[in-house]
Scaffold this motif. Structure first.
Motif, PDB file in Angstrom:
ATOM      1  N   ASN A  15       0.834  -1.204   0.000  1.00  0.00           N
ATOM      2  CA  ASN A  15       0.000   0.000   0.000  1.00  0.00           C
ATOM      3  C   ASN A  15       0.866   1.250   0.000  1.00  0.00           C
ATOM      4  O   ASN A  15       0.564   2.219  -0.699  1.00  0.00           O
ATOM      5  CB  ASN A  15      -0.935   0.023   1.211  1.00  0.00           C
ATOM      6  N   GLY A  16       1.941   1.245   0.778  1.00  0.00           N
ATOM      7  CA  GLY A  16       2.856   2.382   0.792  1.00  0.00           C
ATOM      8  C   GLY A  16       3.483   2.608  -0.573  1.00  0.00           C
ATOM      9  O   GLY A  16       3.629   3.746  -1.016  1.00  0.00           O
ATOM     10  N   LEU A  17       3.837   1.524  -1.255  1.00  0.00           N
ATOM     11  CA  LEU A  17       4.405   1.625  -2.601  1.00  0.00           C
ATOM     12  C   LEU A  17       3.402   2.247  -3.566  1.00  0.00           C
ATOM     13  O   LEU A  17       3.742   3.173  -4.304  1.00  0.00           O
ATOM     14  CB  LEU A  17       4.827   0.242  -3.096  1.00  0.00           C
ATOM     15  N   CYS A  18       2.177   1.757  -3.558  1.00  0.00           N
ATOM     16  CA  CYS A  18       1.166   2.276  -4.479  1.00  0.00           C
ATOM     17  C   CYS A  18       0.844   3.739  -4.176  1.00  0.00           C
ATOM     18  O   CYS A  18       0.674   4.542  -5.101  1.00  0.00           O
ATOM     19  CB  CYS A  18      -0.086   1.410  -4.418  1.00  0.00           C
ATOM     20  N   ASP A  19       0.784   4.104  -2.895  1.00  0.00           N
ATOM     21  CA  ASP A  19       0.557   5.503  -2.528  1.00  0.00           C
ATOM     22  C   ASP A  19       1.699   6.383  -3.018  1.00  0.00           C
ATOM     23  O   ASP A  19       1.476   7.460  -3.568  1.00  0.00           O
ATOM     24  CB  ASP A  19       0.417   5.656  -1.011  1.00  0.00           C
ATOM     25  N   ARG A  20       2.918   5.932  -2.806  1.00  0.00           N
ATOM     26  CA  ARG A  20       4.081   6.710  -3.226  1.00  0.00           C
ATOM     27  C   ARG A  20       4.117   6.854  -4.740  1.00  0.00           C
ATOM     28  O   ARG A  20       4.412   7.917  -5.268  1.00  0.00           O
ATOM     29  CB  ARG A  20       5.350   6.023  -2.729  1.00  0.00           C
ATOM     30  N   PHE A  21       3.794   5.760  -5.449  1.00  0.00           N
ATOM     31  CA  PHE A  21       3.789   5.820  -6.913  1.00  0.00           C
ATOM     32  C   PHE A  21       2.729   6.803  -7.411  1.00  0.00           C
ATOM     33  O   PHE A  21       2.975   7.569  -8.345  1.00  0.00           O
ATOM     34  CB  PHE A  21       3.548   4.427  -7.505  1.00  0.00           C
ATOM     35  N   VAL A  31      12.532   4.238  -3.072  1.00  0.00           N
ATOM     36  CA  VAL A  31      13.395   3.228  -2.463  1.00  0.00           C
ATOM     37  C   VAL A  31      12.476   2.180  -1.829  1.00  0.00           C
ATOM     38  O   VAL A  31      11.672   2.495  -0.960  1.00  0.00           O
ATOM     39  CB  VAL A  31      14.328   3.839  -1.396  1.00  0.00           C
ATOM     40  N   TYR A  32      12.606   0.924  -2.279  1.00  0.00           N
ATOM     41  CA  TYR A  32      11.728  -0.111  -1.739  1.00  0.00           C
ATOM     42  C   TYR A  32      12.461  -1.157  -0.903  1.00  0.00           C
ATOM     43  O   TYR A  32      11.814  -1.987  -0.263  1.00  0.00           O
ATOM     44  CB  TYR A  32      10.894  -0.770  -2.846  1.00  0.00           C
ATOM     45  N   HIS A  33      13.786  -1.088  -0.852  1.00  0.00           N
ATOM     46  CA  HIS A  33      14.520  -1.984   0.050  1.00  0.00           C
ATOM     47  C   HIS A  33      15.963  -1.512   0.167  1.00  0.00           C
ATOM     48  O   HIS A  33      16.531  -0.984  -0.791  1.00  0.00           O
ATOM     49  CB  HIS A  33      14.492  -3.429  -0.454  1.00  0.00           C
ATOM     50  N   ILE A  34      16.529  -1.723   1.330  1.00  0.00           N
ATOM     51  CA  ILE A  34      17.961  -1.529   1.535  1.00  0.00           C
ATOM     52  C   ILE A  34      18.472  -2.798   2.194  1.00  0.00           C
ATOM     53  O   ILE A  34      17.951  -3.223   3.223  1.00  0.00           O
ATOM     54  CB  ILE A  34      18.255  -0.290   2.406  1.00  0.00           C
ATOM     55  N   GLY A  35      19.440  -3.426   1.584  1.00  0.00           N
ATOM     56  CA  GLY A  35      19.996  -4.696   2.051  1.00  0.00           C
ATOM     57  C   GLY A  35      20.423  -5.497   0.847  1.00  0.00           C
ATOM     58  O   GLY A  35      20.930  -4.950  -0.130  1.00  0.00           O
ATOM     59  N   LEU A  36      20.210  -6.793   0.907  1.00  0.00           N
ATOM     60  CA  LEU A  36      20.411  -7.675  -0.250  1.00  0.00           C
ATOM     61  C   LEU A  36      19.072  -8.352  -0.526  1.00  0.00           C
ATOM     62  O   LEU A  36      18.629  -9.209   0.238  1.00  0.00           O
ATOM     63  CB  LEU A  36      21.503  -8.707   0.017  1.00  0.00           C
ATOM     64  N   LEU A  37      18.428  -7.936  -1.585  1.00  0.00           N
ATOM     65  CA  LEU A  37      17.047  -8.326  -1.848  1.00  0.00           C
ATOM     66  C   LEU A  37      16.864  -9.837  -1.939  1.00  0.00           C
ATOM     67  O   LEU A  37      15.961 -10.387  -1.309  1.00  0.00           O
ATOM     68  CB  LEU A  37      16.551  -7.644  -3.125  1.00  0.00           C
ATOM     69  N   ARG A  52       7.901  -9.102   8.219  1.00  0.00           N
ATOM     70  CA  ARG A  52       8.633  -8.120   7.397  1.00  0.00           C
ATOM     71  C   ARG A  52       9.095  -8.744   6.087  1.00  0.00           C
ATOM     72  O   ARG A  52       9.046  -8.135   5.041  1.00  0.00           O
ATOM     73  CB  ARG A  52       9.818  -7.559   8.194  1.00  0.00           C
ATOM     74  N   ARG A  53       9.557 -10.023   6.154  1.00  0.00           N
ATOM     75  CA  ARG A  53       9.991 -10.728   4.945  1.00  0.00           C
ATOM     76  C   ARG A  53       8.823 -10.910   3.978  1.00  0.00           C
ATOM     77  O   ARG A  53       8.967 -10.728   2.775  1.00  0.00           O
ATOM     78  CB  ARG A  53      10.601 -12.074   5.310  1.00  0.00           C
ATOM     79  N   GLU A  54       7.637 -11.230   4.498  1.00  0.00           N
ATOM     80  CA  GLU A  54       6.455 -11.381   3.652  1.00  0.00           C
ATOM     81  C   GLU A  54       6.062 -10.053   3.018  1.00  0.00           C
ATOM     82  O   GLU A  54       5.689 -10.015   1.838  1.00  0.00           O
ATOM     83  CB  GLU A  54       5.300 -11.954   4.466  1.00  0.00           C
ATOM     84  N   ASP A  55       6.146  -8.960   3.773  1.00  0.00           N
ATOM     85  CA  ASP A  55       5.873  -7.631   3.202  1.00  0.00           C
ATOM     86  C   ASP A  55       6.873  -7.312   2.093  1.00  0.00           C
ATOM     87  O   ASP A  55       6.495  -6.786   1.047  1.00  0.00           O
ATOM     88  CB  ASP A  55       5.929  -6.544   4.278  1.00  0.00           C
TER      89      ASP A  55
END
Length: 114
Positions: A15-21, A31-37, A52-55
């Motif tokens: 939902n946050g992604l769609c709102d931001r888009f 930015v949708y992730h920081i780490g190693l996807l 969090r992993r499921e999100d």
């Protein structure tokens, strides 16, 4: 170039992604992730909590579908050893294609809801 504000404003849910888009202008970086996807999505290798992993899995799938629909470009920027920022760069849309892009996004959302 990414600012510190960009890196602190990571999308955590679909939902946050769609709102931001919806609020983004062409050329904006989401930015949708920081780490190693790949590692962080893996059940065995991830150190993230299960919820969090499921999100992250849901967000990553949605970002991929958006890129395939031509709504954005996927990039990653190395931040440090073993750490990358994963970005969706919003593509410019001609005025006549804005409603078509909206229909494409709605189709992606509807297809997975069914």
């Amino acid at each position: 170039m990414l600012s510190i504000e960009d890196l602190l404003d990571v999308v955590l849910t679909e939902n946050g992604l769609c709102d931001r888009f919806a609020d983004a202008a062409p050329g904006d970086a989401i930015v949708y992730h920081i780490g190693l996807l790949a590692r962080d999505r893996d059940k065995a290798a991830s150190e993230l909590p299960a919820e969090r992993r499921e999100d992250l899995e849901t967000v990553a799938r949605r970002v991929w579908a958006m890129a395939e629909a031509g709504l954005g470009h996927l990039l990653q920027r190395r931040m440090a050893e073993g750490r990358c920022a994963y970005l969706l760069i919003v593509r410019p849309r001609p005025l006549s294609a804005r409603s078509a892009a909206g229909y494409a996004l709605a189709g992606l959302l509807g297809r997975e809801a069914a």
